[in-house]
Design an enzyme around this catalytic site. Structure first.
Site, PDB file in Angstrom:
ATOM      1  N   ARG A  37      -5.735   0.448  -6.833  1.00 21.72           N
ATOM      2  CA  ARG A  37      -4.737   0.846  -6.048  1.00 21.72           C
ATOM      3  C   ARG A  37      -4.209   2.229  -6.856  1.00 21.72           C
ATOM      4  O   ARG A  37      -3.426   3.100  -6.473  1.00 21.72           O
ATOM      5  CB  ARG A  37      -3.383  -0.136  -5.955  1.00 21.72           C
ATOM      6  CG  ARG A  37      -3.651  -1.233  -5.059  1.00 21.72           C
ATOM      7  CD  ARG A  37      -2.099  -1.841  -4.829  1.00 21.72           C
ATOM      8  NE  ARG A  37      -2.330  -3.331  -4.219  1.00 21.72           N
ATOM      9  CZ  ARG A  37      -2.329  -3.481  -2.795  1.00 21.72           C
ATOM     10  NH1 ARG A  37      -2.265  -2.397  -1.936  1.00 21.72           N
ATOM     11  NH2 ARG A  37      -2.677  -4.732  -2.491  1.00 21.72           N
ATOM     12  N   GLU A  61       3.968   4.703   5.410  1.00 22.85           N
ATOM     13  CA  GLU A  61       2.837   3.707   5.618  1.00 22.85           C
ATOM     14  C   GLU A  61       1.519   4.514   4.793  1.00 22.85           C
ATOM     15  O   GLU A  61       1.585   5.687   4.501  1.00 22.85           O
ATOM     16  CB  GLU A  61       2.324   3.422   6.967  1.00 22.85           C
ATOM     17  CG  GLU A  61       2.587   2.226   7.197  1.00 22.85           C
ATOM     18  CD  GLU A  61       1.578   1.130   6.623  1.00 22.85           C
ATOM     19  OE1 GLU A  61       1.439   1.061   5.682  1.00 22.85           O
ATOM     20  OE2 GLU A  61       1.510   0.122   7.513  1.00 22.85           O
ATOM     21  N   ASP A  62       0.706   3.641   4.354  1.00 22.50           N
ATOM     22  CA  ASP A  62      -0.178   4.231   3.544  1.00 22.50           C
ATOM     23  C   ASP A  62      -1.399   4.742   4.691  1.00 22.50           C
ATOM     24  O   ASP A  62      -2.048   5.775   4.518  1.00 22.50           O
ATOM     25  CB  ASP A  62      -1.001   3.273   2.824  1.00 22.50           C
ATOM     26  CG  ASP A  62      -1.286   1.780   3.210  1.00 22.50           C
ATOM     27  OD1 ASP A  62      -0.936   1.597   4.272  1.00 22.50           O
ATOM     28  OD2 ASP A  62      -1.769   0.993   2.570  1.00 22.50           O
ATOM     29  N   GLY A  78       0.724  -1.130   0.062  1.00 26.43           N
ATOM     30  CA  GLY A  78      -0.132  -0.022   0.178  1.00 26.43           C
ATOM     31  C   GLY A  78       0.904   0.982  -0.001  1.00 26.43           C
ATOM     32  O   GLY A  78       0.352   2.307  -0.542  1.00 26.43           O
ATOM     33  N   PHE A 121     -13.952   1.912   5.121  1.00 28.17           N
ATOM     34  CA  PHE A 121     -12.863   1.395   4.124  1.00 28.17           C
ATOM     35  C   PHE A 121     -12.536   2.156   2.989  1.00 28.17           C
ATOM     36  O   PHE A 121     -13.769   2.677   2.405  1.00 28.17           O
ATOM     37  CB  PHE A 121     -13.683  -0.071   3.939  1.00 28.17           C
ATOM     38  CG  PHE A 121     -12.444  -0.815   3.334  1.00 28.17           C
ATOM     39  CD1 PHE A 121     -11.402  -1.493   4.071  1.00 28.17           C
ATOM     40  CD2 PHE A 121     -12.147  -0.810   1.883  1.00 28.17           C
ATOM     41  CE1 PHE A 121     -10.517  -2.055   3.581  1.00 28.17           C
ATOM     42  CE2 PHE A 121     -11.154  -1.703   1.386  1.00 28.17           C
ATOM     43  CZ  PHE A 121     -10.324  -2.214   1.905  1.00 28.17           C
ATOM     44  N   VAL A 122     -11.309   2.464   2.567  1.00 30.87           N
ATOM     45  CA  VAL A 122     -11.179   3.448   1.769  1.00 30.87           C
ATOM     46  C   VAL A 122     -10.227   2.941   0.540  1.00 30.87           C
ATOM     47  O   VAL A 122      -9.505   1.918   1.000  1.00 30.87           O
ATOM     48  CB  VAL A 122     -10.301   4.807   2.081  1.00 30.87           C
ATOM     49  CG1 VAL A 122     -11.545   5.570   2.865  1.00 30.87           C
ATOM     50  CG2 VAL A 122      -9.124   4.603   3.190  1.00 30.87           C
ATOM     51  N   ASP A 157      -4.899   2.023  10.918  1.00 32.57           N
ATOM     52  CA  ASP A 157      -6.196   1.699  11.431  1.00 32.57           C
ATOM     53  C   ASP A 157      -6.073   1.637  12.834  1.00 32.57           C
ATOM     54  O   ASP A 157      -6.199   2.312  13.674  1.00 32.57           O
ATOM     55  CB  ASP A 157      -6.641   0.327  10.632  1.00 32.57           C
ATOM     56  CG  ASP A 157      -8.133   0.264  10.840  1.00 32.57           C
ATOM     57  OD1 ASP A 157      -8.507   1.287  11.638  1.00 32.57           O
ATOM     58  OD2 ASP A 157      -8.591  -0.821  10.319  1.00 32.57           O
TER      59      ASP A 157
HETATM   60  P1  XMP Z   1      -3.494  -1.747  11.492  1.00 32.83           P
HETATM   61  O1  XMP Z   1      -2.439  -2.563  12.408  1.00 32.83           O
HETATM   62  O2  XMP Z   1      -3.132  -0.368  12.063  1.00 32.83           O
HETATM   63  O3  XMP Z   1      -3.607  -2.516  10.108  1.00 32.83           O
HETATM   64  O4  XMP Z   1      -4.973  -2.161  12.043  1.00 32.83           O
HETATM   65  C1  XMP Z   1      -3.294  -1.152   9.020  1.00 32.83           C
HETATM   66  C2  XMP Z   1      -3.376  -1.943   7.804  1.00 32.83           C
HETATM   67  O5  XMP Z   1      -4.800  -2.423   7.628  1.00 32.83           O
HETATM   68  C3  XMP Z   1      -5.066  -2.308   6.307  1.00 32.83           C
HETATM   69  N1  XMP Z   1      -6.193  -1.181   6.219  1.00 32.83           N
HETATM   70  C4  XMP Z   1      -7.064  -0.801   4.734  1.00 32.83           C
HETATM   71  N2  XMP Z   1      -6.791  -1.164   3.825  1.00 32.83           N
HETATM   72  N3  XMP Z   1      -8.343   0.134   2.909  1.00 32.83           N
HETATM   73  C5  XMP Z   1      -7.302  -0.455   2.743  1.00 32.83           C
HETATM   74  O6  XMP Z   1      -7.318  -0.563   1.650  1.00 32.83           O
HETATM   75  C6  XMP Z   1      -8.728   0.742   4.121  1.00 32.83           C
HETATM   76  O7  XMP Z   1      -9.531   1.470   4.523  1.00 32.83           O
HETATM   77  C7  XMP Z   1      -7.740   0.220   5.093  1.00 32.83           C
HETATM   78  N4  XMP Z   1      -7.931   0.228   6.739  1.00 32.83           N
HETATM   79  C8  XMP Z   1      -6.820  -0.891   7.061  1.00 32.83           C
HETATM   80  C9  XMP Z   1      -3.842  -1.786   5.540  1.00 32.83           C
HETATM   81  O8  XMP Z   1      -3.218  -2.925   4.800  1.00 32.83           O
HETATM   82  C10 XMP Z   1      -3.062  -1.256   6.561  1.00 32.83           C
HETATM   83  O9  XMP Z   1      -1.657  -1.284   6.118  1.00 32.83           O
HETATM   84 MG    MG Z   2      -4.743  -4.301   1.567  1.00 35.09          MG
END
Ligand code: XMP
Ligand code: MG
Length: 184
Positions: A169, A103-104, A48, A156-157, A107
């Protein structure tokens, strides 16, 4: 890819490409100031973070190197458990290096807090975190994130590196998907 290609799959645009670009300018200026006189090792978390790494790194004047890690957190579906498995490790030694994890999205923050502890245990001189996006849950977790692009709601984005089922992506902005996409 743009909004037209999304058709009725796109629900809302949360962060435009222009907004992301401007915010990364600000973060880059801050990072350049903070790392003055030091070299930084940017560690991108695959997959990401590819877009934010490409854009943020090109805005930095600080001497830097890039490396990549791929991790997967154990747990079911979209829930992060905090137990992390390294799928691809760094190629470089981080001993005495100033590491900035790129990081992208954050969460729960569990992946990042594990990753920071892991890199510190290998002898990194410092480990900071830069993320394009942060969700509200992460604020409650004790992981200190120095550089945050945008705080977004707990939805979710996709786009700007983030996928749904490996799609979207390459969307240049951050958006949410229409409910019918998840029903297919
Ligand atoms: P944590 O450990 O912070 O994990 O809960 C973060 C990872 O969860 C994924 N993630 C998302 N991926 N849209 C996505 O495409 C979202 O809205 C989203 N929220 C969490 C992502 O892989 C991130 O590194
Ligand atoms: Mg993902």
């Amino acid at each position: 890819m743009d909004a037209t290609d999304m058709g009725d799959s796109l629900q809302d645009v949360l962060v435009t490409a222009e907004q992301m670009d401007q915010r990364l300018d600000e973060l880059a200026a801050q990072i350049d100031g903070d790392y003055a006189g030091r070299e930084v090792l940017l560690v991108g978390v695959l997959r990401g973070a590819v877009m934010v790494m490409a854009d943020l790194s090109r805005k930095l004047h600080t001497p830097l190197q890039m490396d990549w890690m791929a991790v997967s957190s154990y747990g079911s579906g979209t829930k992060s458990s905090g137990v992390v498995r390294i799928l691809k490790d760094l190629d470089q030694d981080v001993t005495d290096r100033h590491v900035l994890i790129v990081e992208d999205i954050i969460d729960s923050g569990l992946t990042l807090s594990w990753l920071r502890a892991n890199l510190l245990s290998r002898g990194a001189a410092s480990v900071e975190i830069a993320t394009a996006l942060r969700k509200p849950k992460a604020v409650k977790v004790a992981v200190d994130v120095k550089y945050v692009g945008f705080e977004i709601p707990d939805e979710f984005v996709v786009g700007y590196g983030l996928d749904y089922d490996e799609q979207y992506r390459h969307l240049p902005f951050i958006g949410t998907l229409a409910p019918h996409v998840y029903e297919n």
